[in-house]
Design a protein around this motif. Sequence first.
Motif, PDB file in Angstrom:
ATOM      1  N   GLU A   1       0.826  -1.206   0.000  1.00 33.89           N
ATOM      2  CA  GLU A   1       0.000   0.000   0.000  1.00 33.89           C
ATOM      3  C   GLU A   1       0.859   1.255   0.000  1.00 33.89           C
ATOM      4  O   GLU A   1       0.506   2.267  -0.621  1.00 33.89           O
ATOM      5  N   LYS A   2       2.011   1.195   0.688  1.00 33.36           N
ATOM      6  CA  LYS A   2       2.918   2.343   0.683  1.00 33.36           C
ATOM      7  C   LYS A   2       3.520   2.532  -0.704  1.00 33.36           C
ATOM      8  O   LYS A   2       3.637   3.661  -1.194  1.00 33.36           O
TER       9      LYS A   2
ATOM     10  N   GLU B   1      -5.928   7.477  -4.890  1.00 37.84           N
ATOM     11  CA  GLU B   1      -4.923   6.462  -4.595  1.00 37.84           C
ATOM     12  C   GLU B   1      -5.457   5.078  -4.953  1.00 37.84           C
ATOM     13  O   GLU B   1      -6.563   4.704  -4.566  1.00 37.84           O
TER      14      GLU B   1
ATOM     15  N   SER C   1      -6.263   1.084  -5.183  1.00 37.17           N
ATOM     16  CA  SER C   1      -6.462  -0.014  -4.239  1.00 37.17           C
ATOM     17  C   SER C   1      -5.656  -1.202  -4.742  1.00 37.17           C
ATOM     18  O   SER C   1      -5.824  -1.632  -5.888  1.00 37.17           O
TER      19      SER C   1
ATOM     20  N   HIS D   1       1.038   4.119  -2.876  1.00 41.42           N
ATOM     21  CA  HIS D   1       0.943   5.557  -2.584  1.00 41.42           C
ATOM     22  C   HIS D   1       2.016   6.319  -3.356  1.00 41.42           C
ATOM     23  O   HIS D   1       1.749   7.354  -3.966  1.00 41.42           O
ATOM     24  N   TRP D   2       3.257   5.793  -3.335  1.00 44.23           N
ATOM     25  CA  TRP D   2       4.337   6.455  -4.068  1.00 44.23           C
ATOM     26  C   TRP D   2       4.149   6.347  -5.575  1.00 44.23           C
ATOM     27  O   TRP D   2       4.614   7.191  -6.329  1.00 44.23           O
TER      28      TRP D   2
ATOM     29  N   ASP E   1       8.334  11.983   0.920  1.00 42.59           N
ATOM     30  CA  ASP E   1       7.155  12.729   1.345  1.00 42.59           C
ATOM     31  C   ASP E   1       6.771  12.446   2.793  1.00 42.59           C
ATOM     32  O   ASP E   1       5.742  12.930   3.272  1.00 42.59           O
ATOM     33  N   ASP E   2       7.584  11.655   3.500  1.00 41.38           N
ATOM     34  CA  ASP E   2       7.301  11.357   4.900  1.00 41.38           C
ATOM     35  C   ASP E   2       7.894  12.439   5.784  1.00 41.38           C
ATOM     36  O   ASP E   2       9.024  12.884   5.577  1.00 41.38           O
TER      37      ASP E   2
ATOM     38  N   THR F   1       1.373   6.535  -7.232  1.00 41.72           N
ATOM     39  CA  THR F   1       0.227   7.285  -7.746  1.00 41.72           C
ATOM     40  C   THR F   1       0.661   8.368  -8.727  1.00 41.72           C
ATOM     41  O   THR F   1       0.061   8.526  -9.795  1.00 41.72           O
ATOM     42  N   ASP F   2       1.704   9.110  -8.385  1.00 42.69           N
ATOM     43  CA  ASP F   2       2.183  10.165  -9.284  1.00 42.69           C
ATOM     44  C   ASP F   2       2.654   9.572 -10.613  1.00 42.69           C
ATOM     45  O   ASP F   2       2.405  10.136 -11.679  1.00 42.69           O
TER      46      ASP F   2
END
Length: 475
Positions: A34-35, A83, A85, A38-39, A471-472, A41-42
């Motif tokens: 999932e992380k 984002e 799934s 997230h990265w 981005d963290d 997505t861009d």
Amino acid sequence: MVKMWLIGLVLMNIMNTHAEYSALQAVLSQKGLEKVAHWSTDWLQNELSSIELPEVRGGVNIGIGTVHYVLHDMSIQRCDLPEPSVAFSEGTGVSLQVSGLSIAISGHWNTKFGVIHDSGWFEIAVYTVNLNTVLQLGSDEERLSISTIMCSADVGSVQVNFHGGASFIFQPFVDIFSGQIANEIRVQICPAFKKGIDVLERHLAAVPAALKVDPYVFMNISLTDSPLVEDSGLGLNVTGEFYSISSPSEPPFSPDYFDLTWQENFMMSLGASEFCVNSAAYAYHTAGALQIRITEDMIPKASPFHLNTSAFGSLIPQLPKQYPDMPMELQLYTSETPLISFSKTVTSVRLLASVKAFAVKPDSGTVPLFRLDIESSFSAKAYIEKVLVKGALEMKNLTVTLGATEIGQFSITPIERALTLGMKAFVLPKVNAQLSEGIQLPFVKGFGLKNAVMAIEDGFVAVAADISGPDDNTQ
């Protein structure tokens, strides 16, 4: 470049010798996936934004005839991507779903009605675009491969606004050709996504099996078997064997099987066996990297002992008589590969080393004096604090024997006693002080590990951690 090509050639000849078991195991959990999503997505948004939309041609009957139109030079101005799934698909790879994607498109229109030509521009808003795909994870020539085995897409609704020219004529007839526009967009989504996956696959194909660690050693990072995909995560078995760059060869020991526990509460787990660590020690040993030449200028001025024949006189009485008041040099090197063993109760380190002593002549030439062979063992403790690996060493045993002498026989007992005292009083405190400061966990291009925990198991060491990215806010 030539040297790395030779490394690859040698690796091809020897890499199967110890390929029965992996020395490194890595696991990406659902939380980690999932992380990654997230990265990604861009990246996915950029791929979808690069869709090339073809011209759309058709005709609109306005009662007194048909107006022929062409929609062209269409480009995506904005792509709003929720984002994705993601989930592991057991035995296959990863399923990815995108729901509620919206796209804004602009372009130009031209019309022809008899001898009348007109033109203008338009805007299209595409709502509720859904993407459903399954990615196959496998191995190709012992490296990770990825491909798209299923992809489907649908478009919910399209809103079109015409501007310029006689656009008022076409706006009432939008419903007639909006379906055609929506279909043209739909059929382009999966090819654009597959194109992005193909680019990723080419990057994976270009990853070399030999990873150069430093000027001395490289590591075989090829897969020993196909990725293991379960509902809870993805497991990779990596060869994980180190080789000397100058003289690559197999160590005189083989990897053993170990079973890394998958930690679902962390994004990733990593396990390194004794073989992985000891193959690194063997590689550095055969490369000649585990040696140091000790000179007087390296000894602190406040030290009670200095490198000269007079100082050694208290330990070796005949030395200052044969070579009075001469500076000395010591060459310290491993005589055999250091060996580390892991167990739940203790981590043991066995070190066999030798020290060659030389007298330094006025012309900077050297005279060999003697060689001492040292066998020592240590117990070690290691743990992770934040992003630092920390630890401590305790000496368990130190034995000295006289390996060779150019100055006649002498008693080893005073030297052994002095070395033991020096190790406990000076060397180990400095080493442990450095170990207490910690060594930072590795990171690549802004990515690193956080919330890491370490466990020493029988035959291997395991680390479970979360992954941090640019981005963290927390590390």
